[in-house]
Design an enzyme around this catalytic site. Structure first.
Site, PDB file in Angstrom:
ATOM      1  N   LYS A 151      61.314  -1.290  69.068  1.00 27.16           N
ATOM      2  CA  LYS A 151      60.305  -0.381  68.508  1.00 27.16           C
ATOM      3  C   LYS A 151      60.415   0.998  69.168  1.00 27.16           C
ATOM      4  CE  LYS A 151      56.938  -2.375  71.743  1.00 27.16           C
ATOM      5  NZ  LYS A 151      55.791  -3.279  71.883  1.00 27.16           N
ATOM      6  N   TYR A 184      51.577  28.456  85.586  1.00 28.62           N
ATOM      7  CA  TYR A 184      50.177  28.448  85.127  1.00 28.62           C
ATOM      8  C   TYR A 184      49.228  27.912  86.190  1.00 28.62           C
ATOM      9  CZ  TYR A 184      51.932  29.017  80.331  1.00 28.62           C
ATOM     10  OH  TYR A 184      52.523  29.471  79.184  1.00 28.62           O
TER      11      TYR A 184
HETATM   12  C1  LIG Z   1      56.243  -4.173  72.938  1.00 20.91           C
HETATM   13  C2  LIG Z   1      56.133  -5.633  72.835  1.00 20.91           C
HETATM   14  C3  LIG Z   1      57.057  -6.460  73.501  1.00 20.91           C
HETATM   15  C4  LIG Z   1      58.085  -5.935  74.479  1.00 20.91           C
HETATM   16  O1  LIG Z   1      57.424  -5.667  75.694  1.00 20.91           O
HETATM   17  P1  LIG Z   1      58.206  -5.211  77.021  1.00 20.91           P
HETATM   18  O2  LIG Z   1      57.144  -5.229  78.060  1.00 20.91           O
HETATM   19  O3  LIG Z   1      58.721  -3.843  76.758  1.00 20.91           O
HETATM   20  O4  LIG Z   1      59.278  -6.189  77.266  1.00 20.91           O
HETATM   21  C5  LIG Z   1      56.977  -7.814  73.261  1.00 20.91           C
HETATM   22  N1  LIG Z   1      56.031  -8.335  72.446  1.00 20.91           N
HETATM   23  C6  LIG Z   1      55.121  -7.579  71.816  1.00 20.91           C
HETATM   24  C7  LIG Z   1      54.112  -8.217  70.930  1.00 20.91           C
HETATM   25  C8  LIG Z   1      55.120  -6.208  72.005  1.00 20.91           C
HETATM   26  O5  LIG Z   1      54.195  -5.460  71.395  1.00 20.91           O
END
Ligand SMILES: *Cc1c(COP(=O)(O)O)cnc(C)c1O
Length: 375
Positions: free
Chosen positions: A41, A267
């Site tokens: 993702k 800044y």
């Molecule tokens: C993002 C996600 C993962 C992966 O998690 P990591 O901590 O990056 O390994 C696995 N399962 C679900 C449901 C997620 O939303």
């Protein structure tokens, strides 16, 4: 785009080679017959989903998870045969795309199941069970609600999943909570099985649960962050991790000059020189995903093999460093914000720590203005 033009200002360098090593390390921790669902993702946590997914497919991974429909459709274009699971919500009016692209949709409540079923399409489903995360999912106690999903003729349940709230911690109370979650999941699954339903493939472990709860036995695990060779923050895990990062962040030095004692930088005049210093400007800023809150909290930068602090507020497109100790620095030199230069290295975990967040957050907010260069 012309490669030289891409690297005119700031960029992300990605080496896909360590993916195989990280996959092997993760596989070595999984129970026998447990396979990987690679979580890609958010553009594969900033690494470029198409390149990463194709390399993972080459390493024998044939199951991927994304957050949403648009990510799934994009991935489907390069992986016509892989299984693709959407972890997040898809509204009913988009059901057609789920069906056309042979995607698997997570379902987490009765209303959503009814709506998807009402679309009329035959859909592949994984049922998400909430065992204590309280983010999304059917409540583990509400068996009859879950049972209804199995009864829709056009929804085919192919799997069940849950997600841990504190699998990244080895504090006793957090370990206990994960154990409570797994037993809630197992009992819900058992109940449905005993009622005669085919629950399909089971998966519960994200990266940390693989290393901290290796005793869990499922059909799949869902690693994300550790595929990319980093932990969320540097720290201990029950089984030792042996991972290699893929990603570096680089930018060019845009200007170098001396400033006087008593002069402030950037800044809000947060930083004031207590002696004359050589100041260098680096052509990268918070619009590129370099966290603004990192200044003064240990934010560093490497130039010509020399690691120096970021000083003054980080601006949108530029940040400044104290380059006094960097002998021959000049504009056009390359600064490393994450990664290696000479004997020095800045780990993504350190950037996360200095920013009060985790690497997952740092990586996926690396800006679209940074071209991804594959080395
Ligand atoms: C993002 C996600 C993962 C992966 O998690 P990591 O901590 O990056 O390994 C696995 N399962 C679900 C449901 C997620 O939303």
């Amino acid at each position: 785009m012309d490669r030289n033009l891409e690297c005119s200002r700031a960029w992300v360098e990605i080496d896909l080679e360590p993916l195989a090593h990280n996959v092997a390390d993760i596989r070595s921790k999984l129970s026998k017959d447990c396979e990987i669902i690679a979580v890609v993702k958010a553009n594969a946590y900033g690494h470029g989903v198409l390149q990463v997914a194709q390399r993972l497919a080459h390493e024998g991974i044939d199951f991927f998870a994304v957050a949403c429909l648009s990510e799934a459709v994009e991935l489907r274009e390069v992986l016509p045969d892989a299984e693709i699971l959407i972890l997040g919500y898809t509204p009913q009016k988009y059901a057609k795309y789920l069906s056309e692209n042979n995607l698997i949709q997570s379902v987490f409540d009765g209303g959503q199941a009814k709506a998807l079923s009402g679309s009329g399409y035959n859909l592949r489903i994984h049922v998400a069970i909430d065992t204590g995360m309280r983010r999304y999912g059917f409540e583990y106690t509400k068996i009859s609600e879950i049972e209804n999903v199995f009864k829709y003729e056009n929804l085919r349940v192919e799997g069940m999943a849950t997600h841990f709230a504190s699998a990244d911690s080895i504090e006793q109370s957090d370990i206990e909570f994960s154990k409570v979650q797994i037993s809630r999941f197992n009992s819900a699954v058992m109940t449905l099985k005993n009622m005669g339903y085919c629950v399909g493939k089971l998966h519960t472990q994200s990266s940390y649960a693989i290393y901290n709860h290796p005793d869990i036995v499922c059909d799949y695990a869902r690693p994300g962050i550790m595929l990319y060779g980093v932990q969320s923050l540097h720290g201990k895990t029950k089984l030792e991790t042996n991972l290699k990062p893929l990603l570096s962040v680089k930018a060019v030095i845009s200007q170098v000059r001396w400033i006087n004692e008593g002069e402030s930088v950037s800044y809000g005049r947060l930083y004031t020189a207590t002696k004359p210093i050589k100041l260098a400007s680096v052509a990268i800023g918070y619009a590129d995903g370099i966290p603004r809150q990192m200044t003064g909290n240990g934010g560093m930068c490497i130039v010509n093999g020399c690691k120096v602090p970021i000083i003054g507020r980080i601006c949108m497109d530029t940040l400044m460093i104290d380059a006094t100790d960097i002998k021959d620095i000049k504009s056009g030199d390359i600064a490393t914000l994450i990664g290696k230069d000479g004997d020095e290295v800045i780990y993504c975990e350190e950037v996360a720590e200095a920013s009060g967040t985790i690497t997952n957050d740092i990586l996926c907010r690396l800006g679209i203005r940074l071209p991804r260069v594959y080395v």
